[in-house]
Design an enzyme around this catalytic site. Structure first.
Site, PDB file in Angstrom:
ATOM      1  N   SER A  96       4.757 -26.791 -29.170  1.00 52.30           N
ATOM      2  CA  SER A  96       5.092 -26.471 -27.888  1.00 52.30           C
ATOM      3  C   SER A  96       5.811 -24.934 -27.642  1.00 52.30           C
ATOM      4  CB  SER A  96       5.951 -27.361 -27.281  1.00 52.30           C
ATOM      5  OG  SER A  96       7.333 -27.172 -27.575  1.00 52.30           O
ATOM      6  N   ASP A  97       5.604 -24.380 -26.600  1.00 51.15           N
ATOM      7  CA  ASP A  97       6.707 -23.491 -26.125  1.00 51.15           C
ATOM      8  C   ASP A  97       8.068 -23.995 -25.913  1.00 51.15           C
ATOM      9  OD1 ASP A  97       7.719 -20.834 -25.337  1.00 51.15           O
ATOM     10  OD2 ASP A  97       5.974 -20.461 -24.416  1.00 51.15           O
ATOM     11  N   CYS A  98       9.006 -23.366 -25.494  1.00 52.88           N
ATOM     12  CA  CYS A  98      10.277 -23.652 -25.491  1.00 52.88           C
ATOM     13  C   CYS A  98      10.496 -24.542 -24.382  1.00 52.88           C
ATOM     14  CB  CYS A  98      11.440 -22.629 -25.905  1.00 52.88           C
ATOM     15  SG  CYS A  98      11.446 -22.229 -27.389  1.00 52.88           S
TER      16      CYS A  98
END
Length: 383
Positions: free
Chosen positions: A265-267
């Site tokens: 995932s992105d953060c």
């Protein structure tokens, strides 16, 4: 005499059992089998803790802390001093994929040099090893200059972007038949071409736009570049968050393209899946964790998986087997860079810190800057 013989037999059996129990430490065994053996020895709490970009260490298993979120798009950003190359849009302006391959090889050389200097990352102040897994390249289409991150991309052409990305990935990951030099990550998958509102908005389009414009660079990164990691985007695609999008992460990425790495995932993106002021695709963090993992998200930059995966399993939103599937993908990547093997068996161990920001590399950066210069002809006083 009989007692002595029995003792020897028991000793041999014990050694055989011990060897079987330590299959994950056997450098000659297939990586998949080693990972499966490692996971069989972990508790569910330990498994959950490891599905995080800032992954903790588990001392009893010899697992070190590990961070999967470094960046190296045009030179490594941390920790230490590295050669800085032109921004990605400048590197694309070279129109020279072969030179881009050389540049990526230099960047990965410096990554290994720093890894060696820090004794496989263990001398870092925060004690996280973050020099072998990189969240680069960015292969989104830089379609509109108002985005604000166009310098991070290779331009608006999907074919050129894909070709450059492939050379970057190959240069970063190396050509050793057993070990990857570093792990590259193609991001942000997919249709992440704007900044404002990307945690809550949806990129809506027909199949033709998606297939002909937004996906080709990613497809090339997977099929031609053999990229080992993909980052899902913050935005939704046609109403479904990208990190929980079965069509994107399973049907297209894995089934159609044959991707066998891990998806991160992105953060904070898993939070977007449930929070009311964001996508609000599901109602709770446990449901968000489950719908993400079941639909192809393997690693979380954030704490949501760690805090809620066990609850998701207990409530029947997902199974422990789903957790294992994600962990296998993540740890196959970690094993594939030689993290769990003797340094003497891994290539690039001899690369010294002398190469870090050395004059040869600076001259290469200068050459790239020269080739990146673009002259515009002012026909008919348009400019």
């Amino acid at each position: 005499m009989k007692k002595l013989i029995l003792l020897l037999i028991f000793m041999q059996l014990g050694a055989a059992v011990s060897k079987a129990q330590d299959l994950y430490k056997n450098m000659n065994a297939p990586i998949h089998e080693r990972v499966q053996d490692l996971l069989s020895k972990l508790t569910i709490e330990e498994k959950v803790s490891l599905l995080r970009a800032t992954s903790p260490g588990i001392e009893r298993m010899g697992i070190d802390k590990y961070y999967m979120g470094n960046e190296a798009l045009h030179g490594i950003i941390r920790p230490g001093k590295f050669t800085v190359f032109p921004q990605a849009i400048g590197l694309a302006s070279m129109w020279n994929p072969e030179l881009h391959h050389i540049i990526a090889g230099v960047i990965s050389d410096e990554a290994r040099a720093r890894w060696n200097e820090l004794e496989r990352g263990k001398k870092q102040k925060d004690q996280f090893s973050d020099l072998l897994t990189f969240w680069s390249p960015t292969v989104n289409m830089a379609r509109d200059p108002r985005w604000g991150r166009d310098e991070e991309n290779y331009g608006e052409d999907p074919f050129l972007t894909g070709k450059i990305a492939v050379e970057y990935i190959k240069g970063m990951q190396g050509d050793d038949p057993k070990y990857y030099k570093t792990i590259a990550t193609a991001k942000h998958f997919a249709a992440n071409n704007y900044e404002k509102g990307r945690h809550s908005t949806s990129s809506d389009m027909d199949a033709r736009n998606l297939r002909e414009y937004y996906l080709p660079a990613f497809e090339m990164a997977v099929k031609e570049g053999n990229v080992r990691s993909v980052m899902s985007a913050y935005n939704a695609l046609n109403g479904i968050p990208c990190g929980a999008n079965h069509e994107l992460l399973i049907d297209i990425l894995r089934t159609e393209w044959g991707f066998n790495g891990f998806v991160t995932s992105d953060c904070g993106a898993v939070d977007d899946v449930y929070q009311s002021n964001r996508h609000h695709f599901v109602n709770t963090a446990a449901e968000a964790s489950a719908v993400s993992i079941v639909n192809g998200e393997d690693l979380n930059c954030g704490n949501t998986f760690q805090d809620y995966c066990k609850e998701a399993i207990e409530k029947g939103y997902m199974q422990e087997a789903d957790l294992d599937t994600a962990l296998v993908r993540v740890f196959e990547a970690r094993f594939s860079v030689g993290e769990f093997d003797n340094a003497s068996n891994v290539p690039w161990r001899s690369i010294s810190d002398d190469v870090l920001d050395c004059e040869e590399h600076r001259q290469l950066a200068y050459k790239a800057a020269q080739e990146a210069i673009v002259l515009l002809k002012n026909n008919n006083n348009i400019l």
